[in-house]
Design a protein around this motif. Structure first.
Motif, short mmCIF file in Angstrom:
data_model
loop_
_atom_site.label_atom_id
_atom_site.label_comp_id
_atom_site.label_asym_id
_atom_site.label_seq_id
_atom_site.Cartn_x
_atom_site.Cartn_y
_atom_site.Cartn_z
N VAL A 97 0.64 -1.36 0.13
CA VAL A 97 -0.01 -0.09 -0.17
C VAL A 97 0.81 1.27 -0.07
N GLU A 98 1.99 1.08 0.66
CA GLU A 98 2.78 2.26 0.42
C GLU A 98 3.19 2.92 -0.64
N VAL A 99 3.00 2.26 -1.75
CA VAL A 99 3.17 2.85 -3.07
C VAL A 99 2.19 3.66 -3.62
N TYR A 100 1.19 3.51 -3.17
CA TYR A 100 -0.24 4.24 -3.57
C TYR A 100 -0.64 5.39 -2.69
N GLN A 101 0.51 5.57 -1.34
CA GLN A 101 0.16 6.88 -0.75
C GLN A 101 0.90 7.98 -1.08
N ILE A 109 -2.76 7.44 9.02
CA ILE A 109 -2.77 5.87 8.99
C ILE A 109 -2.98 5.63 7.23
N PRO A 110 -2.10 4.76 6.85
CA PRO A 110 -2.26 4.34 5.28
C PRO A 110 -3.52 3.74 4.84
N LEU A 111 -3.81 4.09 3.81
CA LEU A 111 -5.19 3.37 3.44
C LEU A 111 -4.86 2.29 2.22
N TYR A 426 -0.49 -5.63 14.86
CA TYR A 426 0.41 -4.99 14.10
C TYR A 426 1.54 -6.12 13.96
N SER A 427 2.09 -6.45 15.00
CA SER A 427 3.41 -7.05 14.96
C SER A 427 3.47 -8.65 14.39
N LEU A 428 1.95 -9.19 14.28
CA LEU A 428 1.83 -10.37 13.62
C LEU A 428 2.01 -10.43 12.24
N CYS A 429 1.85 -9.28 11.75
CA CYS A 429 1.96 -9.23 9.95
C CYS A 429 3.31 -8.64 9.51
N ASN A 433 4.59 -4.49 9.40
CA ASN A 433 5.76 -4.09 10.02
C ASN A 433 6.60 -3.09 9.04
N LYS A 434 6.39 -3.08 7.73
CA LYS A 434 6.99 -2.41 6.85
C LYS A 434 6.54 -0.89 6.97
N LEU A 435 5.25 -0.67 7.41
CA LEU A 435 4.79 0.61 7.54
C LEU A 435 5.08 1.22 8.90
N GLU A 436 6.16 2.09 9.06
CA GLU A 436 6.61 2.56 10.08
C GLU A 436 5.77 3.86 10.49
N VAL A 437 5.15 4.31 9.57
CA VAL A 437 3.96 5.62 10.07
C VAL A 437 3.01 4.95 10.82
#
Length: 687
Positions: A97-101, A109-111, A426-429, A433-437
């Protein structure tokens, strides 16, 4: 990434004259284009592995050699392992999802955005030229430019720009599809054109010969594009948030239109259950943006404002909980990325905790003063709770300081527990974990709740394990589905030279144009014309020279001399005929023929190498029944329940051999040839 403007040669009322916008450069090295390229590559690898598995399964069924069976089983385990790895890669792409933000996004929070469905190139040239020659009695080569423009438009739709221009491009092609269907796709004739689209979640290819899959996939990509526009919007501004809200609502509206219109689409990502989940997710993200829009100017530290924001946050949490519940239902949970369900669960806990934090702040930071409206505060607080602990009333909470602090601390404890649960999920996926924001926002909210609890904690008091009551969700601005106007773009038919669609369509049948010599007698042609395009001969005098030359009542005049008049009205045609001398003039006419189509044959849709039959009409075969007349037509309901109104449409998919009265089973007959570029095996299993 910019759009390329290329000459079209046809005036399109949906855009600039003589031009249409092309898609983005597919070779541009942007994050989104790289992601789509990887998706296309994974799709190709998946179909390769599925062909290998289909061949191995066929060999396993055919062989009786135990050694060969052992080798085939080993090969199958290897292929299935590769397929699982490829499915994992595809899930990773859907989780990117970070590509589209928005590149400036650091505080929200990312969408989640939908990825575009991939498709193969389609060559319309030869089939359309053949139909134009055989059906329309025109030179197919004279329509090369129109066919090329149509192919360019479809190719551009594979890489649309991520803005309204890209949506308009898809809408234009979607608007051309009904006209193209009327021109070239007949229920009684197969064009030989295969439309192949890949499932956006599983990568499984689906292939059809009719335009239903093409239309549905374009609509899906329009919704996906709106979701990408929404995630890209700058949510730190009111304008950006409004754009995001509108985009997600439009995405939900298009998906709902797709769900209601194309109920039998064989691709799983467009099944009713999956579309219902996607609609909920788009509306949930729109509601989240509405909450952010309310909070953007700042939340006033006042009793009524805090309770209002608490109910708004509870509403967002409630909707995300509904999304999560739909994601974990079978079989959706087997195809939706784990990242998506985890993200919805994180947001459910996060916004619920925010709601409890706001209520706690309203109770702990504000005491009922002499100047406060006691009745209004009591009414507002009573609307926040569905039920209160026994022996406790809203007025007691407001007036009694100890009770107020007790309930407030219970809310802050529940907020802390909710934030901790969100961090745990959050820690389970590993994709999350790549989404630091996201991690920073969750930790900051957790720390804020801890600080609030510390501020109101007393060392001498006993620990109270009272659980805070649930908060009723409420919103002043509910996200609603919105159907964008761009789904109905007015366009000009590429093949308008063939004549009006009311007469010159694939469903109609007419005679070849024939020449009639008109010789007026006392300036009377012997017939009158009906005011339509093309003009129709009515009130024909059977004794006139034109009738003797073969003119019939009901004939359509398509040419006068060397002038094509398919689109001319009565006044224009009469203007051509008024100056005819005694020698006369030749006209070209056609006669309509019976166009009632026969019963459609059994039809099939290729989905992941497996021909899946979706026709309502199936011929029952009985080995003991040798009398052809005693064969009965039975209804066979598919899992998508074809309706009676769709039985003519289903005939435009790939025809399968019907039952043979000679005793040979229909599945032992050779199937129609599939395009060499994507050879499929008939006995494969849907992956």
């Amino acid at each position: 990434m910019t759009d390329a403007i290329l000459p079209n040669g046809i005036k399109d009322s949906g855009g600039d004259s003589n031009y249409f916008k092309k898609g983005c450069n597919p070779f541009a090295q942007t994050g989104r284009s790289k992601l789509q390229s990887k998706r296309a590559s994974v799709n190709q690898q998946i179909i390769k592995q599925m062909r290998m598995r289909a061949g191995a399964e066929n060999l396993l069924k055919a062989t009786s050699n135990n050694k060969v069976k052992e080798m085939v089983l080993l090969e199958l385990s290897y292929v299935n392992s590769n397929l699982q790895l490829l499915m994992g890669q595809l899930e990773g792409l859907n989780s990117s999802v970070e590509v589209y933000q928005n590149t400036q996004e650091t505080a929200n929070i990312p969408l989640i955005a939908l990825g575009l469905k991939e498709t193969k190139e389609v060559d319309f040239s030869t089939p359309f030229k053949d139909i134009i020659l055989e059906h329309y009695s025109e030179d197919g080569n004279s329509f090369e430019d129109e066919i090329a423009d149509l192919m360019d438009l479809r190719q551009a739709c594979r890489t649309p720009s991520r803005n309204e221009a890209g949506v308009e491009l898809l809408a234009k092609y979607f608007s051309h599809l009904p006209m193209m269907e009327s021109r070239f796709f007949s229920p009684t004739r197969l064009t030989g054109i295969f439309f192949t689209w890949y499932d956006s979640f599983t990568g499984v290819p689906v292939c059809q010969q009719n335009l239903s899959l093409e239309k549905a996939s374009i609509l899906f990509n329009m919704a996906a594009l709106y979701s990408q526009i929404g995630t890209r919007s700058d949510r730190q501004t009111i304008v950006g948030l409004q754009e995001a809200i509108s985009s997600f609502q439009k995405a939900a509206g298009i998906l709902n239109h797709l769900k209601e219109t194309f109920t039998h689409t064989p691709s799983y990502d467009m099944s009713p259950a999956m579309l219902s989940m996607l609609i909920r997710m788009m509306l949930a993200q729109a509601q989240e943006c509405l909450f952010e829009k309310t909070a953007l100017p700042g939340i006033r530290n006042q009793f009524f404002s805090l309770l209002k924001m608490a109910q708004e946050a509870a509403k967002v949490s409630e909707i995300y909980d509904q999304v999560h519940q739909s994601m974990i239902q079978t079989p959706i949970k087997d195809n939706v990325p784990f990242f998506w369900s985890t993200m919805s669960q994180v947001k459910t806990n996060h916004y619920r905790s925010m709601a409890h934090y706001f209520v706690a702040s309203a109770l702990l930071d504000h005491q009922l003063g002499p100047s406060d409206d006691e009745d209004q505060q009591e009414k507002t607080l009573s609307q926040v709770y569905d039920r209160l602990p026994e022996g406790c009333s809203p007025l007691d909470i407001l007036k009694k300081k100890d009770e107020r602090e007790r309930i407030g601390k219970a809310h802050i404890r529940r907020a802390i527990l909710g934030h901790e649960e969100a961090l745990r999920i959050y820690s389970l996926c590993h994709h999350l974990n790549k989404l630091e924001v996201l991690q920073d926002i969750l930790k900051a909210s957790h720390k804020r709740s801890l600080n609030k609890y510390t501020e109101n904690e007393r060392e001498e008091e006993f620990t109270d394990y009272m659980e805070a009551p649930d908060i009723i969700s409420k919103t002043e601005h509910r996200a609603e589905m919105e159907v964008p106007a761009t789904t109905k773009v007015k366009v000009t038919d590429f093949f308008q030279r063939l004549g009006p669609l009311s007469v010159f369509s694939a469903k109609q049948r007419w005679t070849a144009p024939r020449a009639i010599r008109l010789r007026p007698e006392d300036r009377d042609l012997g017939f009158t014309l009906k005011s339509e395009t093309p003009v129709q001969v009515v009130s024909l005098d059977p004794l006139c020279p034109a009738a003797a030359d073969g003119l019939k009542e009901g004939d359509y005049i398509v040419a006068v001399g060397d002038t094509d008049c398919k689109w001319m009205g009565v006044s224009d045609v009469m203007r051509l005929l008024k100056d005819v001398n005694e020698e006369g003039i030749d006209i070209q006419v056609i006669s309509m023929m019976d166009s009632n189509p026969p019963m459609p044959t059994k039809s099939a849709t290729f989905c992941g190498n497996l021909p899946k039959t979706y026709s309502m009409i199936c011929l029952a075969y009985n080995d003991d029944d040798k009398n052809p007349k005693s064969r009965k037509v039975t209804k066979k309901s598919s899992f998508m329940s074809w309706g009676l109104k769709n039985k003519l449409k289903s005939a435009s998919t790939l025809s399968l051999p019907t039952s043979d009265h000679s005793g040979a089973l229909p599945w032992n007959k050779p199937c129609p040839t599939f395009p060499s570029s994507s050879s499929y095996n008939n006995d494969s299993v849907l992956y």
